[in-house]
Scaffold this active site. Structure first.
Site, PDB file in Angstrom:
ATOM      1  N   LYS A 182      23.477  28.811  18.825  1.00  0.00           N
ATOM      2  CA  LYS A 182      24.831  28.973  18.374  1.00  0.00           C
ATOM      3  C   LYS A 182      24.907  28.590  19.673  1.00  0.00           C
ATOM      4  CE  LYS A 182      26.335  33.351  18.435  1.00  0.00           C
ATOM      5  NZ  LYS A 182      26.838  33.493  19.587  1.00  0.00           N
ATOM      6  N   ASN A 183      24.255  29.826  20.837  1.00  0.00           N
ATOM      7  CA  ASN A 183      23.831  30.005  21.832  1.00  0.00           C
ATOM      8  C   ASN A 183      23.681  28.373  23.128  1.00  0.00           C
ATOM      9  OD1 ASN A 183      25.064  32.454  21.325  1.00  0.00           O
ATOM     10  ND2 ASN A 183      23.315  33.457  22.102  1.00  0.00           N
ATOM     11  N   ARG A 220      33.678  35.719  24.101  1.00  0.00           N
ATOM     12  CA  ARG A 220      33.538  35.861  25.382  1.00  0.00           C
ATOM     13  C   ARG A 220      32.791  34.994  25.974  1.00  0.00           C
ATOM     14  NH1 ARG A 220      32.654  40.458  26.787  1.00  0.00           N
ATOM     15  NH2 ARG A 220      31.135  39.752  28.130  1.00  0.00           N
ATOM     16  N   CYS A 226      32.629  45.027  24.418  1.00  0.00           N
ATOM     17  CA  CYS A 226      32.337  44.500  22.866  1.00  0.00           C
ATOM     18  C   CYS A 226      31.478  45.844  22.647  1.00  0.00           C
ATOM     19  CB  CYS A 226      31.536  43.349  22.731  1.00  0.00           C
ATOM     20  SG  CYS A 226      30.557  43.220  22.422  1.00  0.00           S
ATOM     21  N   ARG A 268      29.521  44.371  28.969  1.00  0.00           N
ATOM     22  CA  ARG A 268      29.610  42.367  29.596  1.00  0.00           C
ATOM     23  C   ARG A 268      30.133  42.155  30.282  1.00  0.00           C
ATOM     24  NH1 ARG A 268      28.080  40.825  23.939  1.00  0.00           N
ATOM     25  NH2 ARG A 268      27.522  38.685  25.463  1.00  0.00           N
ATOM     26  N   ASP A 316      18.773  39.657  20.403  1.00  0.00           N
ATOM     27  CA  ASP A 316      19.207  38.871  19.604  1.00  0.00           C
ATOM     28  C   ASP A 316      18.578  40.028  18.046  1.00  0.00           C
ATOM     29  OD1 ASP A 316      21.262  36.100  21.540  1.00  0.00           O
ATOM     30  OD2 ASP A 316      21.367  39.007  20.958  1.00  0.00           O
ATOM     31  N   VAL A 364      18.327  45.893  27.286  1.00  0.00           N
ATOM     32  CA  VAL A 364      19.196  44.701  27.644  1.00  0.00           C
ATOM     33  C   VAL A 364      20.345  44.744  27.496  1.00  0.00           C
ATOM     34  CG1 VAL A 364      19.945  41.618  27.230  1.00  0.00           C
ATOM     35  CG2 VAL A 364      17.479  42.345  27.228  1.00  0.00           C
ATOM     36  N   ARG A 393      31.226  34.905  12.898  1.00  0.00           N
ATOM     37  CA  ARG A 393      30.826  33.740  13.896  1.00  0.00           C
ATOM     38  C   ARG A 393      29.911  32.767  14.576  1.00  0.00           C
ATOM     39  NH1 ARG A 393      32.381  38.020  18.537  1.00  0.00           N
ATOM     40  NH2 ARG A 393      31.667  36.067  19.670  1.00  0.00           N
TER      41      ARG A 393
HETATM   42  C1  EPZ Z   1      24.288  36.322  26.340  1.00  0.00           C
HETATM   43  O1  EPZ Z   1      25.170  36.720  26.121  1.00  0.00           O
HETATM   44  C2  EPZ Z   1      24.062  35.469  24.000  1.00  0.00           C
HETATM   45  N1  EPZ Z   1      25.166  35.147  24.405  1.00  0.00           N
HETATM   46  C3  EPZ Z   1      24.127  36.890  23.737  1.00  0.00           C
HETATM   47  O2  EPZ Z   1      23.997  36.626  22.293  1.00  0.00           O
HETATM   48  C4  EPZ Z   1      22.695  37.596  24.102  1.00  0.00           C
HETATM   49  O3  EPZ Z   1      22.628  38.480  23.816  1.00  0.00           O
HETATM   50  C5  EPZ Z   1      22.461  37.953  25.459  1.00  0.00           C
HETATM   51  O4  EPZ Z   1      23.064  36.646  25.976  1.00  0.00           O
HETATM   52  C6  EPZ Z   1      21.110  38.569  26.327  1.00  0.00           C
HETATM   53  O5  EPZ Z   1      20.449  37.541  25.612  1.00  0.00           O
HETATM   54  C7  EPZ Z   1      25.648  33.006  24.602  1.00  0.00           C
HETATM   55  O6  EPZ Z   1      24.282  32.245  24.801  1.00  0.00           O
HETATM   56  C8  EPZ Z   1      27.013  33.279  24.044  1.00  0.00           C
HETATM   57  P1  EPZ Z   1      23.730  37.930  29.737  1.00  0.00           P
HETATM   58  P2  EPZ Z   1      25.183  36.791  28.147  1.00  0.00           P
HETATM   59  O7  EPZ Z   1      24.578  37.679  30.405  1.00  0.00           O
HETATM   60  O8  EPZ Z   1      25.224  35.894  29.001  1.00  0.00           O
HETATM   61  C9  EPZ Z   1      24.334  42.016  32.301  1.00  0.00           C
HETATM   62  C10 EPZ Z   1      24.297  36.821  19.881  1.00  0.00           C
HETATM   63  O9  EPZ Z   1      23.846  37.842  19.441  1.00  0.00           O
HETATM   64  N2  EPZ Z   1      25.307  41.523  33.414  1.00  0.00           N
HETATM   65  O10 EPZ Z   1      22.352  38.235  29.722  1.00  0.00           O
HETATM   66  O11 EPZ Z   1      26.661  38.201  28.091  1.00  0.00           O
HETATM   67  C11 EPZ Z   1      25.005  41.833  30.377  1.00  0.00           C
HETATM   68  O12 EPZ Z   1      25.772  43.527  31.069  1.00  0.00           O
HETATM   69  C12 EPZ Z   1      24.898  37.037  21.741  1.00  0.00           C
HETATM   70  O13 EPZ Z   1      24.417  35.272  20.064  1.00  0.00           O
HETATM   71  C13 EPZ Z   1      25.698  41.941  34.420  1.00  0.00           C
HETATM   72  O14 EPZ Z   1      25.500  43.577  34.634  1.00  0.00           O
HETATM   73  O15 EPZ Z   1      24.402  38.417  28.619  1.00  0.00           O
HETATM   74  C14 EPZ Z   1      23.196  43.124  30.210  1.00  0.00           C
HETATM   75  O16 EPZ Z   1      22.961  43.948  30.310  1.00  0.00           O
HETATM   76  C15 EPZ Z   1      25.197  38.111  22.033  1.00  0.00           C
HETATM   77  N3  EPZ Z   1      26.944  41.459  34.716  1.00  0.00           N
HETATM   78  C16 EPZ Z   1      22.619  41.923  30.576  1.00  0.00           C
HETATM   79  O17 EPZ Z   1      23.175  41.416  32.136  1.00  0.00           O
HETATM   80  C17 EPZ Z   1      26.710  39.946  34.469  1.00  0.00           C
HETATM   81  O18 EPZ Z   1      27.443  39.453  35.302  1.00  0.00           O
HETATM   82  C18 EPZ Z   1      22.423  40.491  29.965  1.00  0.00           C
HETATM   83  O19 EPZ Z   1      23.853  39.787  29.821  1.00  0.00           O
HETATM   84  C19 EPZ Z   1      26.695  39.268  33.626  1.00  0.00           C
HETATM   85  C20 EPZ Z   1      25.647  40.231  32.891  1.00  0.00           C
END
Ligand code: EPZ
Length: 420
Positions: free
Chosen positions: A22-23, A92, A116, A121, A305, A327, A397
């Site tokens: 999916k990702n 998102r 969420c 996020r 995840d 994370v 989802r």
């Molecule tokens: C991706 O989300 C995945 N989603 C998530 O999978 C996954 O849990 C996550 O990466 C971590 O591996 C998709 O790929 C569609 P991040 P993402 O930006 O990109 C902080 C699932 O279950 N951050 O890597 O949104 C954030 O708050 C989903 O399939 C900022 O502070 O996650 C978090 O603490 C859930 N500012 C950390 O970074 C930003 O601009 C990692 O988030 C962006 C992120």
């Protein structure tokens, strides 16, 4: 609304085929906005988030045709550069149209996704990076409005935090920028390398995807290309835990074991018997597993995840285990529901201390997000009696036919409509 009803204590056995990631499918679909030409994708998971992304691309003016796991997407011209809130709030990952739209069309209006169940996020790192590339970003009425006069400029981007979709958004935008972009402290998830492989087939010039430094030389335009989405490593892990938690014997086929090293190390440490081939993993657990400690980290560390799913396993393991979530700031909602099933778990900040019990007891529980839902299904498979998991739309989802696949392994699971 639908619920999943599980009669527990049923040992699983047999083989299950893993679908596309999916990702990886979501950013790859978003990246079709970067150029003309038809993009034919295969091994696309049939999950709600993919349908939502298809609706969003269609809303923007793309032509999207699909037949089971095969998608054909072409974006000759767009009719809108606005991703509306009603679509973004359900998924998102819609934020990943931001980079491609502003890179190719000079403008994008994307609703802020909001938080969420697992955390705030934020997307501040995405926006700061686009500004460094010359985009003008304003926040108006809950929307991000990004504008660029002419082409984006290549830039050196340093991400304070490893962000998966942030890395993907900027990598996509940089494909059409003037000059070179270097992303430092880039996320290294396998899905990022898959997106890069697809973009390179389309004519992009990308080096280092999958490492923490990615270099992109901007080009004038991208063409269409065909691509097969990599297998889903989180779906893989979920079925491995299903085999372990029921003391079963399950083979996961059509997967990429090398993408699950962190999880496999923990399952082996817990005493599961693993047989690993090129595209299959067989797991057997004939006795109660040992408790293990783990800490979630960006790839290649243990994946956040899979945290909830392994917590369900530790809830009936022998001894105490400590799970640390580094994370996301609130990814323990599933703990409250596991406690309703008799799990002995204590939360202390971003640590959860689990003391394994002999047996969980089935109960009516509530899903709150995608992976928490999977955790509760897994707990129900092992629990004594019946477990009803409400709000399984969260599950749909990101998991394709989870109930059918589990039933194929011998689980007593069915879907039922809940009285409102
Ligand atoms: C991706 O989300 C995945 N989603 C998530 O999978 C996954 O849990 C996550 O990466 C971590 O591996 C998709 O790929 C569609 P991040 P993402 O930006 O990109 C902080 C699932 O279950 N951050 O890597 O949104 C954030 O708050 C989903 O399939 C900022 O502070 O996650 C978090 O603490 C859930 N500012 C950390 O970074 C930003 O601009 C990692 O988030 C962006 C992120």
């Amino acid at each position: 609304m639908e619920s999943m009803v599980i009669q527990g204590e049923q040992r699983l056995s047999g083989s299950v085929r893993i679908g596309g990631a999916k990702n990886s499918a979501l950013p790859i679909m978003a990246s079709t906005l970067l150029g003309k030409g038809s993009c034919r994708l295969t091994n696309v998971p049939q999950v709600m988030d993919v349908s939502t992304m298809a609706r969003l691309l269609t809303h923007l003016g793309a032509t999207v045709e699909s037949d089971e796991d095969r998608f054909s997407i072409s974006v000759n011209e767009i009719s809108s550069c606005r991703a509306p809130y009603e679509l973004v709030k359900t998924m998102r990952a819609s934020v990943m149209v931001l980079g491609p739209l502003v890179a190719r069309y000079g403008e994008a209006v994307v609703a802020l996704p909001g938080g969420c169940a697992i955390g705030a996020r934020p997307i501040n790192l995405h926006l700061a990076a686009l500004e460094r590339m010359g985009a003008e970003i304003t926040i108006e009425h809950g929307n991000v409005h990004a504008r660029a006069k002419g082409r984006l400029r290549g830039a050196r981007i340093y991400f304070d935090v490893s962000t998966v979709t942030g890395t993907e958004n900027i990598m996509m935008a940089a494909c059409l920028a003037e000059g070179t972009t270097v992303i430092e402290n880039a996320a290294r998830e396998p899905e990022i390398a898959d997106v890069a492989q697809f973009l390179i087939k389309r004519g992009a010039r990308i080096a280092g995807a999958g490492t923490d430094v990615i270099t992109i030389e901007g080009v004038a335009a991208l063409r269409g290309a065909d691509h097969q989405i990599i297998p889903d490593r989180i779906e893989t892990g979920t079925y491995l835990v299903a085999g372990a938690i029921t003391k079963g014997d399950v083979t996961v086929a059509h997967c990429r074991p090398e993408h699950s090293e962190g999880l496999l190390a923990k399952l082996s440490e817990a005493g599961a018997d693993l047989a690993i081939e090129k595209e299959t993993i067989r797991i057997r657990a004939t006795q109660r597993l040992r408790s293990v400690d783990l800490k979630t980290l960006p790839y290649p560390g243990f994946p956040t995840d899979m945290q909830a799913q392994v917590m369900a396993l530790m809830a009936i393991a022998h001894g105490p285990s400590m799970i640390t979530e580094t994370v996301f700031e609130s990814r323990f909602i599933h703990v409250l529901e596991l406690q309703r099933m008799g799990a002995d778990i204590r939360i202390d900040g971003n640590h959860a201390v689990i003391t394994g019990v002999e047996r969980l007891s089935g109960a009516p529980v509530m899903a709150s997000d995608l992976r928490a839902s999977a955790c509760l299904i897994l707990a129900g498979l092992a629990a004594e009696g019946e477990t009803r998991v409400a709000r399984v739309y969260h599950l749909d989802r990101g998991y394709e036919r989870l109930d059918t696949k589990l039933a194929g392994l011998g689980a007593r699971i069915s879907r039922t409509k809940e009285r409102p």
